[in-house]
Design a protein around this motif. Structure first.
Motif, PDB file in Angstrom:
ATOM      1  N   SER A 105      -1.628   0.000  -9.886  1.00 19.69           N
ATOM      2  CA  SER A 105      -2.125  -1.373  -9.978  1.00 19.69           C
ATOM      3  C   SER A 105      -3.498  -1.427  -9.326  1.00 19.69           C
ATOM      4  N   GLY A 106      -4.209  -2.510  -9.573  1.00 18.90           N
ATOM      5  CA  GLY A 106      -5.448  -2.766  -8.860  1.00 18.90           C
ATOM      6  C   GLY A 106      -6.573  -1.820  -9.237  1.00 18.90           C
ATOM      7  N   LEU A 107      -7.088  -1.105  -8.246  1.00 22.31           N
ATOM      8  CA  LEU A 107      -8.293  -0.306  -8.436  1.00 22.31           C
ATOM      9  C   LEU A 107      -8.009   1.106  -8.921  1.00 22.31           C
ATOM     10  N   ASP A 108      -6.756   1.440  -9.117  1.00 22.29           N
ATOM     11  CA  ASP A 108      -6.413   2.818  -9.477  1.00 22.29           C
ATOM     12  C   ASP A 108      -5.235   2.805 -10.445  1.00 22.29           C
ATOM     13  N   ALA A 126       0.836  -1.205   0.000  1.00 24.51           N
ATOM     14  CA  ALA A 126       0.000   0.000   0.000  1.00 24.51           C
ATOM     15  C   ALA A 126       0.869   1.252   0.000  1.00 24.51           C
ATOM     16  N   LEU A 162      -5.133  -8.230  -4.889  1.00 20.03           N
ATOM     17  CA  LEU A 162      -4.996  -6.791  -4.643  1.00 20.03           C
ATOM     18  C   LEU A 162      -4.032  -6.509  -3.494  1.00 20.03           C
ATOM     19  N   LEU A 163      -3.088  -5.627  -3.737  1.00 19.28           N
ATOM     20  CA  LEU A 163      -2.099  -5.215  -2.724  1.00 19.28           C
ATOM     21  C   LEU A 163      -1.275  -6.376  -2.163  1.00 19.28           C
ATOM     22  N   ALA A 211       2.331   1.709  -3.359  1.00 21.80           N
ATOM     23  CA  ALA A 211       1.330   2.267  -4.280  1.00 21.80           C
ATOM     24  C   ALA A 211       1.267   3.791  -4.130  1.00 21.80           C
ATOM     25  N   ILE A 212       1.428   4.263  -2.904  1.00 21.21           N
ATOM     26  CA  ILE A 212       1.445   5.717  -2.677  1.00 21.21           C
ATOM     27  C   ILE A 212       2.648   6.345  -3.391  1.00 21.21           C
ATOM     28  N   GLN A 218     -13.751   3.797 -14.542  1.00 20.35           N
ATOM     29  CA  GLN A 218     -14.153   3.900 -13.139  1.00 20.35           C
ATOM     30  C   GLN A 218     -12.976   3.618 -12.207  1.00 20.35           C
ATOM     31  N   ARG A 219     -11.952   2.972 -12.739  1.00 19.00           N
ATOM     32  CA  ARG A 219     -10.772   2.671 -11.927  1.00 19.00           C
ATOM     33  C   ARG A 219      -9.516   3.245 -12.581  1.00 19.00           C
ATOM     34  N   GLY A 220      -9.706   4.320 -13.338  1.00 19.88           N
ATOM     35  CA  GLY A 220      -8.565   4.929 -14.009  1.00 19.88           C
ATOM     36  C   GLY A 220      -8.917   6.305 -14.529  1.00 19.88           C
ATOM     37  N   ARG A 221      -7.966   6.962 -15.135  1.00 18.25           N
ATOM     38  CA  ARG A 221      -8.209   8.258 -15.750  1.00 18.25           C
ATOM     39  C   ARG A 221      -7.104   8.532 -16.770  1.00 18.25           C
ATOM     40  N   ARG A 258       1.829   6.741  -6.858  1.00 20.83           N
ATOM     41  CA  ARG A 258       0.875   7.835  -7.081  1.00 20.83           C
ATOM     42  C   ARG A 258       1.587   9.186  -7.066  1.00 20.83           C
ATOM     43  N   ARG A 260      -3.826   4.629 -13.764  1.00 19.00           N
ATOM     44  CA  ARG A 260      -3.999   5.840 -14.568  1.00 19.00           C
ATOM     45  C   ARG A 260      -3.032   5.849 -15.749  1.00 19.00           C
TER      46      ARG A 260
END
Lengths: 492, 492
Positions: free
Chosen positions: A233-236, A17, A273-274, A20-21, A218-221, A24, A238
């Motif tokens: 990865s996972g739910l986010d 986790a 996930l994670l 993942a930060i 919905q899980r990206g941009r 980001r 981009r």
């Protein structure tokens, strides 16, 4: 001792986790961060890296891993432990002082490289590059523990592969690619697009393409950035892309490429996930997904026919009369110096050149002093014309400045994997072209999801490809595909 | 023992950097994050919070602090240590189980509150609110160590202030504000703006306003979000705003308000970057900056004259004939239920109501069962008309659901501070209106930077205001300002 596995996974999950930060923050840095924030961000990232390093080398890990390995029998647990052990050993083998010196030097080196490239001055970059190579050789030696140093670096990006294996594979590709390239360039050249392509309309089309390839918004941009990339990865997950008013294909195929990376991450089994299995298993497999989306699907005769209609709707007439001409335009082969701008046929020649040079650098068989000449000689041999300036040659890529040795070959390995997967996909879905001709990639991407993407890190890269295709990966399918495709386009 | 201070500051700096990352994640969540990423983000934030908690309660801190306090003599070091000790003691006094239960309950409570508000059903929220209050009372008791529980909670947001002090100050404000409000509402009401205000043109104007107030876009950025906010400290301070096609003032004054918060953070002495002194010293002082930018400067007769011209340029005719009428429109007083929509005159009546109720809740003198009736009674007494539904009354604010008790009064305290600062600013800059009439806030914001903002956390809030104004803060200047302003506008 089941508790050891539980404790280890809980600890690992928090580490994931936090990692993942960190990812980001990198995304933010390339897309949103104000320019004046760089110095503060450097401290923030360093603080987070220190936390991650402490966790990755936490002394409890060794005991947890040993105890868990004794008692874990199912495949998923074994695979998780394989990744965790690899990460722990990697982090523990490299002395902290070396790791932080590498971080410091490569961080500064990127700026030195950028300035040297802007001034076309390789000599200004050479001392810095020497320092980066020395540190990476030292790191590789620590990791290799007596084995091959280049292979140790390579295994960060492509575990289970050796430089010797790649050398054999690439050695088989090189003469064929050179011959095919020469033949295409002697034939008549396809037309290029003409006019101005409104950037907003490009972005609108590109969002439609992202959805067509199954990217879940919905899980990206999607944002614009100087360099297209996929992050998370996972739910986010981009992605970024870019627009050029004269060249709509830059935006379109950068987007499809990054969507391939992003869909791989989005389509991994939610249960991972994670966890260490919750990311793409290697850079080579990652690149196989981005490349098969971009090339074997996105640049196919069938799909480009659909795309031609979409582009006419979006931009009106842009000087290409019909689908056949458009297909040739999209796959146009032309002389150029730059890897990232090269076509599907020549791209691997660029990579093979870098692979041989960086392997020699790490082995100590080539010095930085001789690097520019070695680059230029090899380029002339493969491409048939001379490099005119360092920014078009040895200074064109950022990779070496930031210490990425062992990374380049994964680009071509990804193309090789994509070739294998494409061959298997065609067998599994005989009417694929009918679907692609309607802009419908659902069966194709579903096949990739089920056979490759959903597994995340469960299987080692080569095993994964073999499970998906029924055979160990070789360069054969890629070569057959390229020969067939470019022979038809260029009537060779 | 100088080493203890050095070690402590190095450790604290990393903690600050990690806390800045947590703030950045919150910004991302409100502006950029894909909706489907919420579950993963919750884990990421929790992992980072766990790291922060461990650092804030690190046992080495106690020894470092004690050793450093013995040997530190200069003011800056003393102030840093005061903040560090306060943070360490706060984190250490609250049992970890209570802290994590509070985080869990308030995280869920926000959703319960939002649904209850949507359904106008206070009873559906009451049990959750009771739980939140019980936990916060428990936390307050742990922090107060025998002292006043509400004061202990208050000191998180406004150190050095007590509920009794605020009660006296607010008690002096309330009757005057009620009388002034009643008089204004009996007088003729100013006109409202008419027409549609293009959101893109609003954003363009708002960027111009942000720059006019000195917001440094090289170290910040403006995005849209559901709720306007300011985020970050030091070199990366971002704000959000929103647009409403019928009401341009929402965007304009939200932006100026957030710019006030952001400039405070941007203008702190660079030497304090990523240290405890590198953030605004309290919520009250923070609000004083946002309010003086928004109201005493942004809603002044002189500045609105300039703004009137800007708005005519941006939107054409919008039904207001001249500067005088525009000034009255901008400062229009009208009946309404909602705090965040209320004007400068009535705003504090909203806050005083909440302060008295929440103080009684924490003291145990008011139960949640009786809260709605108590709210409605008080509202009727102050505003002269009845609350029609809970979403216009006791359910309108998110604060209590997320455990923010002791926060509301800092809004009015900020207005009181702004009143004091404005009086001093007028003394220091006699021709302020001439400058504001040209849209030039440079002298005013420079005065605030030099006298308030640059100090960061160096002085305690009341000391800071006294240093800037030459007198201990009281409600007098705010009241005089409001009486003068609204008496003129409404010809009272």
């Amino acid at each position: 001792m089941a508790d050891a596995y539980t404790d280890l996974m809980a600890f690992s999950r928090e580490t994931q986790a936090l990692a993942a930060i960190a990812g980001r923050l990198e995304w933010d840095q390339e897309t949103m961060m104000p320019r004046g924030a760089a110095a503060q961000r450097a401290e923030e990232s360093a603080a987070l890296e220190a936390v991650l390093h402490a966790r990755r080398t936490d002394p409890r890990m060794a005991d947890w891993i040993a105890a868990a390995e004794t008692n874990s029998t199912d495949n998923v647990a074994k695979a998780q432990l394989r990744h965790i052990r690899r990460g722990f050993e990697r982090a523990s083998k490299v002395p902290a002082a070396l790791a932080s010196e590498l971080a410091r030097v490569t961080s500064a080196a990127q700026g030195v490289w950028a300035e040297a490239r802007a001034n076309d001055d390789f000599a200004a970059f050479a001392p810095t590059l020497e320092r980066v190579i020395a540190l990476r050789r030292e790191e590789g030696a620590a990791l290799a523990a007596g084995g091959d140093v280049y292979d140790a670096l390579l295994s960060d990006y492509e575990p289970g592969t050796t430089g010797a294996e790649l050398e054999a594979m690439f050695g088989a590709l090189r003469p064929e690619l050179r011959a095919l390239r020469a033949a295409a360039l002697e034939a008549a050249s396809p037309a290029q697009v003409q006019g101005r392509f409104d950037p907003d309309a490009q972005m609108k089309l590109t969002l439609k393409l992202a959805e067509a390839f199954g990217y879940d918004m919905q899980r990206g941009r999607v944002d614009k950035a100087v360099h297209p990339f996929s992050s998370g990865s996972g739910l986010d997950v981009r992605i970024t892309t870019r627009t050029s008013a004269n060249d709509p294909f830059n935006c379109i195929y950068s987007t499809i490429h990054e969507v391939g990376h992003a869909c791989y991450e989005q389509n991994i089994d939610d249960a991972y996930l994670l966890t260490p299995l919750g990311s793409g298993v290697s850079m080579g497999v990652h690149e196989s997904q981005s490349r098969i989306y971009e090339n074997q699907l996105g640049r196919s005769r069938a799909f480009t026919a659909w795309l031609f209609g979409e582009m006419r709707d979006a931009f009106g007439d842009f000087g290409i009369p019909d689908e056949d001409a458009f297909y040739a335009t999209v796959n146009r082969v032309n002389n150029g110096f730059i890897r990232t701008e090269s076509d599907e046929l020549q791209y691997n020649l660029h990579v093979l050149l870098r692979f041989d040079l960086e392997r020699a650098l790490i082995a100590g068989d080539l010095t930085v002093r001789d690097l520019e000449a070695a680059w230029n000689d090899r380029f002339l041999a493969d491409f048939g014309f001379a490099v005119d300036k360092p920014s078009n040659g040895v200074l064109q890529d950022v990779h070496w400045s930031v210490g990425l040795f062992g990374y380049f070959p994964t680009y071509s390995l990804g193309n090789v994997y994509a070739g294998c997967l494409h061959e298997a996909l065609r067998r599994a879905v005989p009417d694929l072209d009918t679907q692609l001709g309607q802009g419908d990639t659902r069966t194709a991407t579903r096949w990739l999801k089920d056979n490759v993407q959903c597994h995340g890190g469960l299987y080692e890269p080569r095993d994964l490809i073999e499970r998906a295709t029924g055979a160990a990966p070789t360069e054969g399918p890629l070569l057959a595909y390229l020969k067939d495709k470019f022979s038809r386009i260029y009537a060779l």
